[in-house]
Write a protein that holds these residues in place. Structure first.
Motif, mmCIF file in Angstrom:
data_model
loop_
_atom_site.group_PDB
_atom_site.id
_atom_site.type_symbol
_atom_site.label_atom_id
_atom_site.label_comp_id
_atom_site.label_asym_id
_atom_site.label_seq_id
_atom_site.Cartn_x
_atom_site.Cartn_y
_atom_site.Cartn_z
ATOM 1 N N ARG A 1 0.840 -1.205 0.000
ATOM 2 C CA ARG A 1 0.000 0.000 0.000
ATOM 3 C C ARG A 1 0.877 1.258 0.000
ATOM 4 N N ARG B 1 2.237 1.700 -3.417
ATOM 5 C CA ARG B 1 1.199 2.183 -4.340
ATOM 6 C C ARG B 1 0.939 3.672 -4.172
ATOM 7 N N LEU C 1 -13.209 5.131 -14.248
ATOM 8 C CA LEU C 1 -13.843 5.999 -13.242
ATOM 9 C C LEU C 1 -15.002 5.235 -12.593
ATOM 10 N N PHE C 2 -15.293 5.577 -11.348
ATOM 11 C CA PHE C 2 -16.408 4.926 -10.654
ATOM 12 C C PHE C 2 -17.708 5.539 -11.163
ATOM 13 N N TYR D 1 -11.594 10.900 -4.646
ATOM 14 C CA TYR D 1 -11.856 9.569 -4.086
ATOM 15 C C TYR D 1 -10.864 9.161 -3.001
ATOM 16 N N TYR D 2 -9.591 9.375 -3.295
ATOM 17 C CA TYR D 2 -8.574 8.960 -2.324
ATOM 18 C C TYR D 2 -8.729 9.739 -1.014
ATOM 19 N N ILE E 1 -11.438 11.136 0.138
ATOM 20 C CA ILE E 1 -12.672 10.706 0.812
ATOM 21 C C ILE E 1 -12.398 9.417 1.599
ATOM 22 N N GLU E 2 -11.658 8.511 0.979
ATOM 23 C CA GLU E 2 -11.447 7.189 1.590
ATOM 24 C C GLU E 2 -10.384 7.189 2.679
ATOM 25 N N HIS E 3 -9.357 7.998 2.504
ATOM 26 C CA HIS E 3 -8.198 7.866 3.395
ATOM 27 C C HIS E 3 -7.934 9.052 4.312
ATOM 28 N N ARG F 1 -7.633 12.260 -10.915
ATOM 29 C CA ARG F 1 -7.876 11.378 -9.761
ATOM 30 C C ARG F 1 -6.562 10.739 -9.295
ATOM 31 N N ALA F 2 -5.752 10.308 -10.258
ATOM 32 C CA ALA F 2 -4.470 9.686 -9.896
ATOM 33 C C ALA F 2 -3.543 10.701 -9.232
ATOM 34 N N SER G 1 -4.548 11.758 -5.581
ATOM 35 C CA SER G 1 -4.521 10.703 -4.569
ATOM 36 C C SER G 1 -3.364 10.907 -3.608
ATOM 37 N N ARG H 1 -12.045 -0.255 9.815
ATOM 38 C CA ARG H 1 -12.831 0.553 8.881
ATOM 39 C C ARG H 1 -14.178 -0.093 8.557
ATOM 40 N N GLN I 1 -12.655 -1.000 -12.447
ATOM 41 C CA GLN I 1 -12.904 -0.173 -11.245
ATOM 42 C C GLN I 1 -12.386 -0.875 -9.989
ATOM 43 N N PHE J 1 -5.799 2.419 -5.205
ATOM 44 C CA PHE J 1 -5.968 3.499 -4.224
ATOM 45 C C PHE J 1 -5.890 2.987 -2.783
#
Lengths: 262, 262
Positions: free
Chosen positions: A74, A77, A89-90, A101-102, A104-106, A152-153, A156, B36, B126, B133
């Motif tokens: 991780r 990455r 894309l989602f 996205y990143y 929001i998630e992390h 997005r990349a 992140s 999480r 996806q 990510f």
């Protein structure tokens, strides 16, 4: 730095890569070319640790991604930004949510802050944030989707390495031109190492000055444009044959934001 | 290919699928205990899975209850035992019909939806993007759906039971001419621990069966849209058959355990 050492890979019993070795230095831009199905995209998946090689080593910053556990992988990455074919894309999220996205998630950042950063990133990749931020990916053109994917990349983890999988395939010349300029701009302004996988010869020459040709899972060529022009390897000739006639024009192709990076 | 080879291949594939499903189930269970929690996703899935299936369960319950009540009432009338209709319906619906019919409806509607959604996400890269990510797709996609199923399937089974008993009441009172008091009193007589335990245990087990199979088939799908279609069909068939087999074993085994409470 990314280094592949004698990498072999197969899907079930179908060999995909055979003894692939090359090194990409920090801040270097490299294009991996080859016919469809030659194993180009697989190389990117291996670098990202999405697949494991059967044999050989894939070193990213001197760490073998094929042997790393989930945690260290991780961390690796985080240094890599990947732009998948068609953007990936989602489709249930808006453009703003995709770009952020990143975060929001992390992170525990509030949506206002994430939106502010997403807007700035959309501006950086050449999109009108007000126009696109609330749209769903389906409502965008192919070129816009690729730019959102690049955004997005980038948003992140501020990657040091960018991997592009067929970034211009299926795009019209104008969108292709924009994506190429964006790749070059990123490389120039942020000193990001880039590996661009493509089978579009003209685009390949516009984004890098070092080229690797993968033919049936093997490295058939690794060198500069001049060396490629002089190369008489049968496999390279076979791949380039359909493009020979137009090669001269391609070599001299000029782009608005300047030539391909070193 | 000889018959022997076909049988051999079938067994090999069956063993391979079973092994993969087992390991996937272990990963899914492991993901329940990792850090999480995707609370919003879980709530959203509870709504989509639960509320979205309500009309289906209500329709199934009312018509199945009426159909069975009608068939039983005719048979019981021959023996002058129409007053036992409530008792028989209570046992049949709570122990068997309610859980199995709701389970099959879920296998058809929810398993298909989950497999198709995950398969489409995989096909569009996806899932790979999520992994890139640093997000565990099993934790993010499969766990919220499994939790939603485990909560909503038993709840909808209770609703299905209630509606089916109500449907049977209509037949009992207006067709079989059993008094309403007699019917409900007979129903209440069989609302005992043993029946309720079996009736509520089954949907919990079925929900895991549906979630494991649907998510596994989605993540294992390959081959683009055609592959997603095949995976969806296999998911529904496999979940439906497994529900019927598991239902038999639960009835057989648990029945002997809790005989004293029946």
């Amino acid at each position: 730095m990314i280094e592949l050492r004698h990498v072999h890979f197969a899907y079930d019993t179908q060999p995909v890569l055979r003894d692939v070795s090359f090194l990409v230095d920090d801040s270097e831009a490299v294009v991996i070319m080859g016919p469809s199905g030659s194993g180009k995209s697989t190389i990117l998946r291996l670098i990202l640790g999405l697949d494991c090689p059967r044999e050989g080593e894939i070193l990213v910053d001197h760490k073998d991604v094929g042997r790393l556990g989930r945690g260290p992988l991780r961390e690796i990455r985080k240094k890599i930004g990947m732009v998948f074919q068609d953007g990936a894309l989602f489709d249930s999220l808006t453009v703003g949510e995709n770009v952020g996205y990143y975060l929001i998630e992390h992170t525990k950042l509030k949506w206002d802050e994430i939106e502010r950063r997403a807007r700035a990133m959309l501006g950086f990749v050449g999109l009108e944030a007000d126009e696109v931020i609330d749209k769903l990916p389906d409502q965008l053109s192919g070129g816009m989707r690729r730019r959102v994917a690049i955004g997005r990349a980038l948003l992140s983890t501020e990657p040091q390495i960018m991997l592009y999988d067929e970034p211009t395939t299926g795009l019209d010349p104008y969108a292709t031109h924009n994506i190429i300029n964006l790749i070059n701009k990123l490389h120039r302004e942020r000193s990001i190492s880039s590996i661009v996988v493509t089978h579009q010869i003209a685009d390949a020459f516009a984004v890098a000055k070092r080229f690797i040709v993968i033919y049936r899972g093997e490295v058939a060529f690794d060198g500069s444009l001049e060396e490629l022009r002089e190369c008489r390897d049968e496999r390279v000739e076979d791949f380039l044959a359909p493009f020979r006639a137009s090669m001269k024009g391609v070599f001299e192709r000029k782009f608005v934001d300047g030539a391909a990076p070193e | 290919m000889t018959v022997l080879q076909l049988v051999n291949n079938w067994f090999k594939n069956f063993a391979y699928e079973t092994q993969n499903l087992f390991f996937f189930s272990l990963r899914l269970v492991g993901a329940f205990f990792s850090r999480r929690w995707y609370v919003t996703e879980t709530m959203e899935q509870m709504y989509l899975i639960g509320v979205g299936s309500l009309y289906l369960v209500v329709l199934t319950g009312i018509f199945a209850g009426q159909g069975f009540a009608f068939a039983f009432s005719v048979e019981l009338a021959d023996f002058g035992a129409k007053n036992y209709l409530g008792r028989i319906m209570s046992i049949a619906i709570i122990r068997e019909l309610g859980p199995v019919l709701t389970g099959l409806m879920f296998a058809a509607r929810v398993a298909a939806g989950i497999t198709a959604e995950i398969g489409a996400m995989k096909s569009a890269h996806q899932i790979d993007a999520m992994v890139a990510f640093g997000i565990d797709p099993i934790k993010k996609i499969a766990v919220p759906r499994t939790i939603a199923l485990v909560i909503m399937l038993p709840m909808l089974t209770i609703i299905c039971d209630a509606i089916a008993l109500l449907g049977a009441w209509v037949i009992a009172v207006f067709v079989a001419h059993v008094t309403s008091t007699m019917y409900w009193s007979a129903v209440r007589d069989r609302l005992i621990f043993g029946n309720l335990f079996i009736g509520l245990m089954k949907p919990v087990v079925f929900s895991f069966v549906i979630a494991f199979i649907a998510c596994y088939k989605g993540f294992a799908s390959k081959g683009g849209t055609k592959g997603v279609g095949q995976a969806t069909t296999q998911s529904v068939v496999m979940a439906s058959i497994t529900i019927l087999i598991v239902n038999f074993f639960i009835t057989r085994v648990v029945f002997s355990w809790i005989k004293g409470y029946l």
